[in-house]
Design a protein around this motif. Structure first.
Motif: not given
Length: 194
Positions: A39, A50, A52, A141-142, A160-164, A169
């Protein structure tokens, strides 16, 4: 019955794990390496914080996408101990509050599930507009999962999940390796994309 199965799994894991290694003490360093690699390293000019979730996400093997659990066994340098340790450590959520003190090039903002649920839910665009108002210049969002360690404690496995945004994401299986006393990410395998 479920408690008995978890206890037996933990006992089997404890038998496989060398007693001299406290792998849980390595969690902050592993998360730091992962966050920095995925990231920050390539986005340092755009990401100024970040965001989280303040606890790990939990899951059950049966809730993963088909083949998702089996894929973990095929990751480079991952042994069965790491996969089983990963599964056990993700049966329940665990606090990540210590991440607020991990030294990273950008600040870490820990958020609760409740604070994210307070954002508008009726429309994804409204959610993300409000999210970025609340957390300006964040990278999205992590969500982190618990870390599984290899039998020798030198390989770490996590998701790891990442939404933006509404169409932004992804999810990742990540493998880190301790090299020269420092954790380095050696595998990032994308599992989903939005």
């Amino acid at each position: 019955m479920r408690s008995l199965l978890v206890a037996l799994a933990l006992a089997a894991y404890a038998h496989q794990q060398p007693p001299s290694i406290d792998v849980h003490s390595e969690d902050p360093a592993v998360y730091r390496a992962v966050l920095d690699s995925i990231f920050i390293a390539h986005n340092s000019d755009r990401v100024h914080q970040l965001v989280i979730l303040d606890s790990t996400s939990s899951f059950r093997r049966e809730n993963l996408v088909p083949g998702g659990f089996r894929d973990l066994f095929e990751l480079q340098e991952v042994d069965s101990t790491a996969v089983h340790n990963f599964e056990i450590r993700n049966l329940e959520a665990h606090s990540l509050k210590y991440l607020a003190t991990v030294a990273l090039p950008v600040p870490v903002t820990l958020v609760t599930h409740e604070s994210l649920r307070s954002l508008p839910r009726e429309n994804p665009d409204k959610y993300w507009t409000e999210f970025y108002k609340r957390y300006p210049r964040a990278g999205g969002e992590i969500r982190l999962y618990g870390i599984g360690y290899s039998a020798n404690g030198n390989i770490a496995l996590l998701m790891v999940d990442h939404s933006c945004g509404s169409l932004c994401g992804g999810g990742y299986n990540v493998v880190a390796k301790r090299l020269g006393g420092r954790w380095r990410v050696i595998v990032v395998q994308q599992t989903w994309v939005s």
